[in-house]
Design a protein around this motif. Structure first.
Motif, PDB file in Angstrom:
ATOM      1  N   GLY A   1      -5.834   1.897  -8.375  1.00  0.00           N
ATOM      2  CA  GLY A   1      -6.311   2.824  -7.792  1.00  0.00           C
ATOM      3  C   GLY A   1      -7.738   2.506  -7.188  1.00  0.00           C
ATOM      4  N   PHE A   2      -8.154   2.496  -6.061  1.00  0.00           N
ATOM      5  CA  PHE A   2      -9.245   2.313  -5.499  1.00  0.00           C
ATOM      6  C   PHE A   2     -10.142   3.514  -5.118  1.00  0.00           C
ATOM      7  N   SER A   3     -11.264   3.353  -5.183  1.00  0.00           N
ATOM      8  CA  SER A   3     -12.381   4.353  -4.725  1.00  0.00           C
ATOM      9  C   SER A   3     -12.248   4.843  -3.217  1.00  0.00           C
TER      10      SER A   3
ATOM     11  N   LEU B   1      -9.263  -0.834  -0.993  1.00  0.00           N
ATOM     12  CA  LEU B   1      -7.813  -1.347  -0.912  1.00  0.00           C
ATOM     13  C   LEU B   1      -7.524  -2.121   0.087  1.00  0.00           C
ATOM     14  N   SER B   2      -7.990  -2.102   1.407  1.00  0.00           N
ATOM     15  CA  SER B   2      -7.551  -3.164   2.166  1.00  0.00           C
ATOM     16  C   SER B   2      -8.282  -4.408   2.284  1.00  0.00           C
ATOM     17  N   LYS B   3      -9.419  -4.386   1.568  1.00  0.00           N
ATOM     18  CA  LYS B   3      -9.999  -5.880   1.380  1.00  0.00           C
ATOM     19  C   LYS B   3      -9.308  -6.403   0.207  1.00  0.00           C
ATOM     20  N   PHE B   4      -8.737  -5.820  -0.720  1.00  0.00           N
ATOM     21  CA  PHE B   4      -8.180  -6.569  -1.811  1.00  0.00           C
ATOM     22  C   PHE B   4      -6.745  -6.794  -1.168  1.00  0.00           C
ATOM     23  N   ALA B   5      -6.102  -6.010  -0.439  1.00  0.00           N
ATOM     24  CA  ALA B   5      -4.689  -6.510   0.102  1.00  0.00           C
ATOM     25  C   ALA B   5      -4.897  -7.781   1.054  1.00  0.00           C
ATOM     26  N   GLU B   6      -6.176  -7.760   1.601  1.00  0.00           N
ATOM     27  CA  GLU B   6      -6.329  -8.938   2.624  1.00  0.00           C
ATOM     28  C   GLU B   6      -6.598 -10.232   1.768  1.00  0.00           C
TER      29      GLU B   6
ATOM     30  N   LYS C   1       0.680  -1.133  -0.039  1.00  0.00           N
ATOM     31  CA  LYS C   1      -0.030   0.075   0.070  1.00  0.00           C
ATOM     32  C   LYS C   1       0.846   1.201   0.067  1.00  0.00           C
ATOM     33  N   THR C   2       0.693   2.102  -1.064  1.00  0.00           N
ATOM     34  CA  THR C   2       1.657   3.228  -1.259  1.00  0.00           C
ATOM     35  C   THR C   2       1.013   4.633  -0.796  1.00  0.00           C
ATOM     36  N   SER C   3      -0.428   4.399  -0.768  1.00  0.00           N
ATOM     37  CA  SER C   3      -1.202   5.600  -0.127  1.00  0.00           C
ATOM     38  C   SER C   3      -2.593   4.811   0.432  1.00  0.00           C
ATOM     39  N   GLN C   4      -3.477   5.794   0.543  1.00  0.00           N
ATOM     40  CA  GLN C   4      -4.556   5.271   1.420  1.00  0.00           C
ATOM     41  C   GLN C   4      -5.361   4.676   0.410  1.00  0.00           C
ATOM     42  N   LYS C   5      -5.434   5.042  -0.856  1.00  0.00           N
ATOM     43  CA  LYS C   5      -6.185   4.361  -2.008  1.00  0.00           C
ATOM     44  C   LYS C   5      -5.409   3.719  -3.039  1.00  0.00           C
ATOM     45  N   PHE C   6      -4.096   3.563  -3.003  1.00  0.00           N
ATOM     46  CA  PHE C   6      -3.370   3.104  -4.145  1.00  0.00           C
ATOM     47  C   PHE C   6      -2.444   1.967  -3.658  1.00  0.00           C
ATOM     48  N   GLY C   7      -2.381   0.818  -4.418  1.00  0.00           N
ATOM     49  CA  GLY C   7      -1.462  -0.465  -3.924  1.00  0.00           C
ATOM     50  C   GLY C   7      -0.727  -0.723  -5.150  1.00  0.00           C
ATOM     51  N   GLN C   8       0.390  -1.594  -5.174  1.00  0.00           N
ATOM     52  CA  GLN C   8       0.897  -2.139  -6.093  1.00  0.00           C
ATOM     53  C   GLN C   8       1.689  -3.523  -5.818  1.00  0.00           C
TER      54      GLN C   8
END
Length: 354
Positions: free
Chosen positions: A89-91, A96-101, A69-76
């Motif tokens: 980039g999520f809304s 983002l947290s759900k996708f990361a989990e 997670k590079t920001s509150q709404k972005f991950g890579q």
């Protein structure tokens, strides 16, 4: 049943710029569906996203991958097999947290599946392999032949430089190939479902015929019982006995009517299953048509590429001929300049003598 989606969300998709290795390049004009797929036959988890008919993400999850997670709404995350870095980039931060989990969950599942596969291969290794050369030999697995994911390709981190993307002419082929594979997998799944539904349909049709025969027999029995009740009412002089018999017959008729109702409901359910089977057949035909269209498009793109290669070769030949002509012209020009120089020297000598 093949590959099935197990989790989906929507996000804007990005890839690392192959030129600058720093900036993000958007691969979708708007938010698209990003899904986790699970292939039960190969025990593999994948992240797939389509923008229309274009596959913009096709990443297999391996144990050495990391979602950051590079920001509150972005991950890579980095995909070493594709030699690139994907960004989403999520809304909202929740998405983002759900996708990361889910990424961490499926990454752990991939690790356990890999360890289980290795343990299974080690258990099936022969005693001769264990005793050869006085040392234990590792089992002959696909990883030992081709190298593990860690050995075959280095891990791509956030600061690593991904391999440059293919040329513009080659991109349609890679996308079309990914789409073809996806639709082929979908078609194979639908074929399997269709075969099972066809078998169930045949069995249900046979059951319907049997139930119709039973229903006709029940109706005949009910009519016979009604006639028997009428005959008993007319003939019997013992009213109490007739009434008792009539009550029993009415109960039997009621039971037969309830059985008939259950059979009718079962027939309706089977009709619904037949309609569902027809809908799946229509979907399979539609996917077959789309696959044929993709194959036709691939052939057109191959023709365009061949034409471009011929034009390039022709242009190179023309440039080579132009260079040869220019070289010849320069040689002639050098000779003329040399002659003019000699003429100028002779004229100067003549002027000095005069």
């Amino acid at each position: 049943m093949g590959e099935q989606p197990i989790f989906s969300t929507r996000a804007h998709v990005f890839q690392i710029d192959p030129n600058t290795k720093k900036n993000w390049v958007p691969t979708s004009k708007h938010a698209v569906t990003v899904s986790y797929f699970y292939d039960s036959t190969r025990n593999v988890y994948r992240i797939i996203s389509l923008d229309g008919s274009k596959a913009i993400i096709n990443s297999t999850i391996t144990p050495n991958m990391t979602f950051t997670k590079t920001s509150q709404k972005f991950g890579q995350w980095a995909d070493s097999r594709a030699n690139t870095v994907y960004g989403l980039g999520f809304s909202s931060e929740h998405h983002l947290s759900k996708f990361a989990e889910k990424f961490q969950e499926f990454k752990e599942a991939a690790r356990l599946a890999k360890e289980k596969s290795q343990e299974k291969m080690e258990l099936t290794s022969t005693p001769s392999q264990e005793s050869a050369g006085g040392d234990l030999q590792s089992p002959l697995t696909p990883e030992s032949i081709n190298g593990t994911d860690d050995e075959r390709t280095p891990d791509v981190t956030q600061n690593s430089e991904p391999r440059p993307e293919p040329t513009q002419n080659a991109l349609p082929f890679s996308h079309s190939s990914a789409i073809s594979k996806h639709w082929e997998a979908e078609l194979a799944t639908l074929k399997g479902n269709n075969a099972k539904l066809t078998a169930a349909l045949l069995e249900s049709t046979a059951n319907v015929k049997q139930w119709k025969q039973q229903l006709a027999a029940y109706q005949e029995e009910a009519e016979r019982l009604h006639k028997r009740v009428t005959e008993l009412e007319c003939v019997s002089s013992q009213a109490n006995a007739v009434h008792s018999h009539k009550t029993e017959l009415n109960q039997t008729i009621q039971e037969l009517e309830e059985t008939l109702k259950v059979k009718e409901e079962e027939i309706e359910r089977l009709k619904q299953e037949i309609d569902n089977a027809r809908e799946l057949q229509e979907q399979r035909d539609s996917l077959t048509q789309k696959l044929q269209e993709v194959e036709i498009r691939n052939k057109d793109l191959e023709g365009q590429l061949s034409d471009l290669e011929q034009r390039l070769e022709k242009s190179q030949n023309e440039q080579e001929a132009f260079r040869n002509n220019l070289k010849t012209l320069l040689e002639i020009l050098d000779g003329k300049i040399f002659e003019l120089t000699e003429l100028r020297d002779n004229l100067a000598k003549l002027l000095e003598r005069s």
